[in-house]
Design an enzyme around this catalytic site. Sequence first.
Site, PDB file in Angstrom:
ATOM      1  N   CYS A  29      13.245 -33.741 -14.032  1.00  0.00           N
ATOM      2  CA  CYS A  29      12.936 -34.155 -15.401  1.00  0.00           C
ATOM      3  C   CYS A  29      11.737 -35.109 -15.364  1.00  0.00           C
ATOM      4  O   CYS A  29      11.697 -36.038 -14.555  1.00  0.00           O
ATOM      5  CB  CYS A  29      14.133 -34.841 -16.035  1.00  0.00           C
ATOM      6  SG  CYS A  29      15.580 -33.780 -16.192  1.00  0.00           S
ATOM      7  N   CYS A  33      28.405 -46.727 -13.548  1.00  0.00           N
ATOM      8  CA  CYS A  33      27.562 -45.530 -13.477  1.00  0.00           C
ATOM      9  C   CYS A  33      27.393 -45.167 -12.009  1.00  0.00           C
ATOM     10  O   CYS A  33      26.917 -45.994 -11.218  1.00  0.00           O
ATOM     11  CB  CYS A  33      26.211 -45.792 -14.131  1.00  0.00           C
ATOM     12  SG  CYS A  33      25.061 -44.394 -14.036  1.00  0.00           S
ATOM     13  N   ASN A  89      17.133 -34.018 -25.045  1.00  0.00           N
ATOM     14  CA  ASN A  89      15.803 -34.612 -24.864  1.00  0.00           C
ATOM     15  C   ASN A  89      14.645 -33.862 -25.502  1.00  0.00           C
ATOM     16  O   ASN A  89      13.489 -34.219 -25.268  1.00  0.00           O
ATOM     17  CB  ASN A  89      15.497 -34.796 -23.364  1.00  0.00           C
ATOM     18  CG  ASN A  89      16.584 -35.578 -22.666  1.00  0.00           C
ATOM     19  OD1 ASN A  89      17.080 -36.573 -23.182  1.00  0.00           O
ATOM     20  ND2 ASN A  89      16.984 -35.102 -21.495  1.00  0.00           N
ATOM     21  N   CYS A 149      19.184 -46.304 -17.681  1.00  0.00           N
ATOM     22  CA  CYS A 149      19.200 -44.848 -17.616  1.00  0.00           C
ATOM     23  C   CYS A 149      17.823 -44.304 -17.231  1.00  0.00           C
ATOM     24  O   CYS A 149      16.814 -44.645 -17.841  1.00  0.00           O
ATOM     25  CB  CYS A 149      19.615 -44.294 -18.979  1.00  0.00           C
ATOM     26  SG  CYS A 149      19.672 -42.512 -19.073  1.00  0.00           S
ATOM     27  N   SER A 209      27.091 -36.158 -16.990  1.00  0.00           N
ATOM     28  CA  SER A 209      25.914 -35.741 -17.748  1.00  0.00           C
ATOM     29  C   SER A 209      25.170 -34.670 -16.967  1.00  0.00           C
ATOM     30  O   SER A 209      24.902 -34.835 -15.776  1.00  0.00           O
ATOM     31  CB  SER A 209      24.991 -36.934 -18.002  1.00  0.00           C
ATOM     32  OG  SER A 209      23.810 -36.527 -18.670  1.00  0.00           O
ATOM     33  N   CYS A 239      12.103 -39.188 -15.652  1.00  0.00           N
ATOM     34  CA  CYS A 239      13.147 -39.833 -14.852  1.00  0.00           C
ATOM     35  C   CYS A 239      12.622 -40.228 -13.479  1.00  0.00           C
ATOM     36  O   CYS A 239      12.050 -39.399 -12.764  1.00  0.00           O
ATOM     37  CB  CYS A 239      14.339 -38.883 -14.706  1.00  0.00           C
ATOM     38  SG  CYS A 239      15.700 -39.554 -13.721  1.00  0.00           S
ATOM     39  N   GLU A 299      22.639 -45.278  -5.426  1.00  0.00           N
ATOM     40  CA  GLU A 299      22.745 -46.427  -6.312  1.00  0.00           C
ATOM     41  C   GLU A 299      23.888 -46.254  -7.300  1.00  0.00           C
ATOM     42  O   GLU A 299      24.165 -45.151  -7.779  1.00  0.00           O
ATOM     43  CB  GLU A 299      21.426 -46.638  -7.064  1.00  0.00           C
ATOM     44  CG  GLU A 299      20.299 -47.056  -6.131  1.00  0.00           C
ATOM     45  CD  GLU A 299      19.092 -47.584  -6.860  1.00  0.00           C
ATOM     46  OE1 GLU A 299      18.740 -48.750  -6.637  1.00  0.00           O
ATOM     47  OE2 GLU A 299      18.504 -46.829  -7.658  1.00  0.00           O
ATOM     48  N   CYS A 347      17.691 -36.139  -6.623  1.00  0.00           N
ATOM     49  CA  CYS A 347      17.993 -35.149  -7.664  1.00  0.00           C
ATOM     50  C   CYS A 347      16.972 -34.019  -7.596  1.00  0.00           C
ATOM     51  O   CYS A 347      15.771 -34.267  -7.435  1.00  0.00           O
ATOM     52  CB  CYS A 347      17.966 -35.796  -9.047  1.00  0.00           C
ATOM     53  SG  CYS A 347      18.467 -34.665 -10.376  1.00  0.00           S
ATOM     54  N   SER A 405      22.244 -33.477 -21.509  1.00  0.00           N
ATOM     55  CA  SER A 405      20.965 -34.154 -21.626  1.00  0.00           C
ATOM     56  C   SER A 405      19.996 -33.220 -22.347  1.00  0.00           C
ATOM     57  O   SER A 405      19.475 -32.271 -21.765  1.00  0.00           O
ATOM     58  CB  SER A 405      20.444 -34.510 -20.216  1.00  0.00           C
ATOM     59  OG  SER A 405      19.333 -35.355 -20.280  1.00  0.00           O
ATOM     60  N   GLY A 460      21.286 -37.694  -9.333  1.00  0.00           N
ATOM     61  CA  GLY A 460      21.789 -36.354  -9.107  1.00  0.00           C
ATOM     62  C   GLY A 460      22.189 -35.594 -10.360  1.00  0.00           C
ATOM     63  O   GLY A 460      22.345 -36.145 -11.443  1.00  0.00           O
ATOM     64  N   GLU A 461      22.353 -34.294 -10.182  1.00  0.00           N
ATOM     65  CA  GLU A 461      22.862 -33.372 -11.191  1.00  0.00           C
ATOM     66  C   GLU A 461      24.302 -33.037 -10.805  1.00  0.00           C
ATOM     67  O   GLU A 461      24.541 -32.275  -9.866  1.00  0.00           O
ATOM     68  CB  GLU A 461      21.997 -32.104 -11.246  1.00  0.00           C
ATOM     69  CG  GLU A 461      22.598 -30.910 -11.966  1.00  0.00           C
ATOM     70  CD  GLU A 461      23.043 -31.205 -13.388  1.00  0.00           C
ATOM     71  OE1 GLU A 461      24.270 -31.209 -13.619  1.00  0.00           O
ATOM     72  OE2 GLU A 461      22.175 -31.411 -14.259  1.00  0.00           O
TER      73      GLU A 461
END
Length: 354
Positions: A119, A108, A223, A339, A198, A122, A95, A115, A221, A166-167
């Site tokens: 987290c 984005c 958080n 996000c 990020s 997410c 996406e 991923c 990130s 993804g990371e």
Amino acid sequence: MLQVLKGHSLVGLELNDLKKLLGPEQPSFRARQIYDALYKKQVANFSEISTLPQALKTQLLTQNSIGLPDLERRFDSSDGTRRYLLRLEDNRTVESVLMPEEGRDTICISSQVGCPVDCKFCLTALMGLERNLTAGEIVGQVLYVLRENGLRAVDNRLNVVLMGMGEPLLNLDNVLKATRLLTDTNGIGMSQKRITLSTSGIIPKIEELGRADIRPKLAISLNASSEEQRRELMPITRKYHLKDLLEACRTYPLRAWEKLTFEYVLLRDVNDREEDARRVVKMLANLNCMLNVIALNPGPGIPFDSPAPERVHAFQQIVRKSLPCFVRKPRGRDIFAACGQLKRVSSDLVDITD
């Protein structure tokens, strides 16, 4: 006689890659013509490359593909945001999101299919990891959105953020190659200042990123306001501890024009209290940085709630006394484009693909 060109997706190849692909029988300027067509003119098929002889175009068409993704579905938000579900050549999907604003556009993009970081707030994490994206699949998302919306990277109003699926640091080689392609002045022509990735905090890869000559800006990130809290929300902290992450940030080689960005997703009654804000201020003291605060964007299967607006405002007011702090405006919530919401969610949404 033309050299046989073996199957390749051309988007994602740098100029030297194209020269090798064409082989010694083709003059070197042919690689430049193809490079120019792919990245500057942003062609979608070989017939649009008017500078090549027909024999070479036919050979390219037979053995290779341009490599742009195909549109699977598109969703439009009431605020103008567009979410694209894009199909790759192996039929996996990723996406990308276009967020148009007055004076600028932001795309984005994803760096992986799914991923692996898990987290807890997410939606993408619920997918797990399917595979890394190639450099071409990363760049291809940008080229697709630019072409579909009549946008140009060289107008200096385009931002690209690797904050989709993804990371990025777990696919760093491809991310860096994609960045070189996006910023090449002989191609797409973006500024490094307008590309940001990020990360959840993969410390060895942060150090590797800092050594790259051409690289995106770095966003962390965060958080959480403590090691224990972050370990619960972001299990990656069990391997890469918060104190070590902050030390990596202190030694990160910022460029003259650059600040570190920290991102903080506010979860109701979890990490959004005034004491959390004061701990964040203490944590980020003496860093050349700014903080983006993001109220949780809800989604199915996420066991947290979004905080009340007044709680968001109170958190920001405490932090901004000590460092720049901004509340990121949610975009595309009604189409699961905000996000933390990218997970191919389509229930109750209207498919408006032409």
